[in-house]
Design a protein around this motif. Structure first.
Motif, mmCIF file in Angstrom:
data_model
loop_
_atom_site.group_PDB
_atom_site.id
_atom_site.type_symbol
_atom_site.label_atom_id
_atom_site.label_comp_id
_atom_site.label_asym_id
_atom_site.label_seq_id
_atom_site.Cartn_x
_atom_site.Cartn_y
_atom_site.Cartn_z
ATOM 1 N N SER A 86 0.814 -1.208 0.000
ATOM 2 C CA SER A 86 0.000 0.000 0.000
ATOM 3 C C SER A 86 0.856 1.270 0.000
ATOM 4 N N SER A 100 -1.673 1.067 -9.074
ATOM 5 C CA SER A 100 -3.085 0.787 -8.802
ATOM 6 C C SER A 100 -3.290 -0.702 -8.519
ATOM 7 N N LEU A 101 -2.619 -1.553 -9.288
ATOM 8 C CA LEU A 101 -2.711 -2.997 -9.079
ATOM 9 C C LEU A 101 -2.170 -3.383 -7.703
ATOM 10 N N HIS A 103 -2.009 -1.526 -5.037
ATOM 11 C CA HIS A 103 -2.936 -1.040 -4.012
ATOM 12 C C HIS A 103 -4.183 -1.922 -3.951
ATOM 13 N N SER A 104 -4.616 -2.424 -5.099
ATOM 14 C CA SER A 104 -5.760 -3.327 -5.144
ATOM 15 C C SER A 104 -5.440 -4.649 -4.436
ATOM 16 N N ASP A 108 -7.239 -6.229 -1.112
ATOM 17 C CA ASP A 108 -7.739 -7.610 -1.050
ATOM 18 C C ASP A 108 -7.140 -8.343 0.144
#
Length: 138
Positions: A86, A100-101, A103-104, A108
């Protein structure tokens, strides 16, 4: 207890939780080794009076607790590794997509961790078998 471990995680002191779990594993391992060493000495020095009790009868619960400690150690170490996602920003042409990936993935992971943390039992209690299924889902 699981509550104490998760409190450390929530307070960003996961390294302390990892150290406590490692110390617990060392102490329990040393206890088991001391018993087995003593049993061997008794068998050698008093062959007419050996200890006839099975090791698994003595260590069944301890081994279950050790397994739980290893599971929680893996979980705590995963928290340390995933917490870095993060905070990571990737440069380059595709940097924004990659950031972005990451952080996604971090979100999760946080959701999966929250499901384990919100269990209605103490995750360190070996008397509750729900942990196995919850940990497998994690």
């Amino acid at each position: 207890s699981g509550e104490q471990l998760f409190r450390l995680v929530d307070d960003d002191e996961t390294n302390v939780a990892v150290e406590q779990l490692r110390v617990t594993l060392l102490v329990c391992g040393a206890f088991k080794k001391a018993y087995l060493d003593t049993r061997a000495v008794v068998a050698r020095e008093c062959p007419q009076n050996p200890w006839r009790i099975q090791n698994n009868a003595i260590f069944l619960r301890l081994d279950g607790f050790l397994e739980r400690c290893y599971d929680m150690l893996d979980l705590a170490q995963a928290v340390i590794h995933f917490s870095k996602l993060s905070k990571t920003d990737v440069g380059s042409t595709d940097g924004e997509k990659l950031t972005s990936l990451l952080h996604s993935i971090s979100l999760d992971f946080d959701a999966a961790l929250s499901s384990v943390k919100s269990a209605d039992y103490d995750v360190m209690s070996i008397d509750d078998n729900d942990f196995e299924a919850d940990y497998a889902m994690f």
